[in-house]
Design a protein around this motif. Sequence first.
Motif, mmCIF file in Angstrom:
data_model
loop_
_atom_site.group_PDB
_atom_site.id
_atom_site.type_symbol
_atom_site.label_atom_id
_atom_site.label_comp_id
_atom_site.label_asym_id
_atom_site.label_seq_id
_atom_site.Cartn_x
_atom_site.Cartn_y
_atom_site.Cartn_z
ATOM 1 N N SER A 90 0.871 -1.178 0.000
ATOM 2 C CA SER A 90 0.000 0.000 0.000
ATOM 3 C C SER A 90 0.906 1.226 0.000
ATOM 4 N N ILE A 91 0.928 1.945 -1.129
ATOM 5 C CA ILE A 91 1.912 3.004 -1.360
ATOM 6 C C ILE A 91 1.213 4.356 -1.496
ATOM 7 N N TYR A 92 1.725 5.343 -0.786
ATOM 8 C CA TYR A 92 1.308 6.736 -1.005
ATOM 9 C C TYR A 92 2.439 7.448 -1.726
ATOM 10 N N LEU A 93 2.125 8.008 -2.893
ATOM 11 C CA LEU A 93 3.112 8.727 -3.690
ATOM 12 C C LEU A 93 2.694 10.194 -3.768
ATOM 13 N N ASP A 94 3.482 11.043 -3.166
ATOM 14 C CA ASP A 94 3.208 12.485 -3.138
ATOM 15 C C ASP A 94 3.501 13.077 -4.516
ATOM 16 N N ILE A 111 11.907 10.384 -10.307
ATOM 17 C CA ILE A 111 12.821 9.387 -9.731
ATOM 18 C C ILE A 111 12.035 8.312 -8.990
ATOM 19 N N ALA A 112 11.062 8.749 -8.199
ATOM 20 C CA ALA A 112 10.247 7.804 -7.430
ATOM 21 C C ALA A 112 9.460 6.885 -8.355
ATOM 22 N N ILE A 113 8.866 7.456 -9.403
ATOM 23 C CA ILE A 113 8.088 6.648 -10.360
ATOM 24 C C ILE A 113 8.982 5.626 -11.048
ATOM 25 N N GLN A 114 10.165 6.048 -11.464
ATOM 26 C CA GLN A 114 11.093 5.142 -12.150
ATOM 27 C C GLN A 114 11.507 3.984 -11.246
ATOM 28 N N LEU A 181 5.218 5.321 2.472
ATOM 29 C CA LEU A 181 4.894 6.714 2.184
ATOM 30 C C LEU A 181 6.096 7.353 1.514
ATOM 31 N N ILE A 182 5.891 7.838 0.282
ATOM 32 C CA ILE A 182 6.969 8.454 -0.495
ATOM 33 C C ILE A 182 6.640 9.931 -0.673
ATOM 34 N N SER A 183 7.483 10.798 -0.128
ATOM 35 C CA SER A 183 7.200 12.235 -0.165
ATOM 36 C C SER A 183 8.451 13.010 0.200
ATOM 37 N N ASP A 184 8.383 14.331 -0.009
ATOM 38 C CA ASP A 184 9.435 15.192 0.534
ATOM 39 C C ASP A 184 9.075 15.654 1.937
ATOM 40 N N SER A 201 7.023 2.309 6.317
ATOM 41 C CA SER A 201 8.275 2.804 5.739
ATOM 42 C C SER A 201 8.068 4.215 5.209
ATOM 43 N N LEU A 202 8.911 5.143 5.626
ATOM 44 C CA LEU A 202 8.861 6.530 5.162
ATOM 45 C C LEU A 202 10.062 6.789 4.268
ATOM 46 N N VAL A 203 9.781 7.143 3.031
ATOM 47 C CA VAL A 203 10.854 7.438 2.069
ATOM 48 C C VAL A 203 10.833 8.940 1.807
ATOM 49 N N GLN A 204 11.844 9.641 2.267
ATOM 50 C CA GLN A 204 11.908 11.091 2.098
ATOM 51 C C GLN A 204 12.869 11.442 0.969
#
Length: 649
Positions: A90-94, A111-114, A181-184, A201-204
């Motif tokens: 379950s991914i959140y893409l900002d 970059i995140a999409i790739q 969660l992928i965001s700045d 998992s938080l990906v900043q």
Amino acid sequence: MQLKYPEILYLLGLLIIPIIVHLFQLQRFVKTPFTNVAFLKKIALQTRKSSQIKKWLILITRLCILSFLIIAFAQPYLSNREANKRLHYSIYLDNTLSMQAKGKKGDLLQIAIQDLVENLSVENTYTLQTNTGYYPRKNASEMKRILLKIKYSASKKNVNDVLLKMSSQKDNNSISFKRILISDFQNTNTNKFKNIKHNTSLVQLTPQLKENLSIDSLFIKGNKENALELNIIIKNQGSDKKNIPIAIYDNNSLLNKQTFDIQKNTTKNISFSLQKESLLLGKLNINFNDTYSFDNTFYFTLATNEKINVLSIGKLNDAFQKIYTPDKFNFKQTSLQEINYNDLNQQQLIILNELDEIPNSIQEILKNFSQKGGSMIVIPSSAIDTLSYYDLFRKMNINASEFKKNNDTLKITNINFNHPIFANVFKKDVHNFQYPSTNTSYTTKFINSSSILSFENKKDFVSKIKLKEASIFWFSSPLDKKNSNFKNSPLIVPLLYNIGRQSIKIAELYYTVGKNNILDLNIPVSKKSILTISNSNNSFIPLQQVLQNKTRITMKEKPLFAGFNYIIQQKDTIRSTAFNYDSSESLLSFLNLKEIVSQNENLNVSSSVKSTLKEIKKKNEVHWLWKWFLLLSIVSLLFEILILKFFKS
């Protein structure tokens, strides 16, 4: 160790068969007569004890063969999850505008999409959230198509809403359910992550450049007859900057340009002098390479707004004439006896000025006027018929308590600086000023009212009563010179002027994309002449309400992009509007995830989408053991062969 097919272990019950065979197989010795006893020396001596040892060894090897074989068919494995369940990501893409910033390898969002596309697996299930869409339970190929179509958006989701959406999925408590969660994490509060109870998992993704120059806002100052001064607020985040060019355009025609210097982490006011025109499609542009490019362009419109119709019924008041000037208002005053009832339906604001009694004939008209969105100011006289006033409020569905007359002299000492009526009026709170006073006032209470000005005894002098479609402004005291000196107070001008201006939602210099934007037009709308809003990308039909002598347009979810938008009725352009992105998207303010991790053990932090996905895959990798159990079964078979062949009893 876990088993993919644990029900196969029931076959271990079959091991009882070889046990029974070995335990109850009886070996009988046959007596054989020999004529020559010396012949017995050539026969190997077989004792009963050595025979039993061999049988037990054979039994053990056969039990091992069957046991290992059955376990192999049950498919044992080592893993943190169940092998027969797919991993559900379950991914959140900002995809907000701030994700346009450049990272080490390019735009943060791209970059995140790739990285996501390259690490999709056909063995997994994916659910994706963005700020503009929700895509539940997709396979790898479907998710790839969705990811490649994602675009930047001015919309922004609250982190709590994202986590709540993840928790609403059926398998959210499963070990196989993975939250990412992928965001700045721009402008995000640390409190939103304190109560997370599941592993997340938080990906900043952070921009490489931490310098940004943006056009924050603009306003008009010194509005003269033929010219005006346009003031632009520039915000600098980062080091000092010099000789930055800024240009102003009317649509695509250059009007003026200049350069400016700005100090480190400050704001600066830059002004342009412009000639008044009937319509100006203004565009400001800063030529500078920084973190965000979307905030270097700013759109605005300058147009001649339609005048607001204001009618005062009752005593003549010179102050009204001075406040509601002809350049902004169509103002009329009339007595109750000379009123033209046809004029009432043409007004946006009606003032009942010091009427002793409100006749029934006008009460019904005022009721319909308020129901259609018309605003009213009610100023009582010093000797009112309380019953007629009470009847008017009752017909307009306003709950009012009994009107109590107070003949004490009271000072007006309290100003509600946060009230919308006084928005942008005061630079700071003012408490020491020359207090106006009244000699007569009426004390009453209204439901759904807010105080604007109040007396020293905390009772309201001016209050706003909010109805479903309209606003009623109640003055608890007459304004004539004998009773009050409020007309001499500087407060009367912004108070009455803003009530008049806010009786209709006039066109703003610019609007913000994604906000609840409201605009009133003095035009009728029917089913055959619905208003549409068009821009260079698309067109849409906004929410429209027909109110008192006006049409109210509400724009929230659209438009999606900054630029000019045109309100069209039957192919005719009625109004031009300008939209810009929210200035908060330009802030270089990012969450410090290291502080959050120390507060919550369920959070894992990373700066790479690729490494996060690989880490999750590694932790949840299935290590199959059935080959080893099959090998043990074969080894047990070899042992049995060796025992049968070489074991000498």
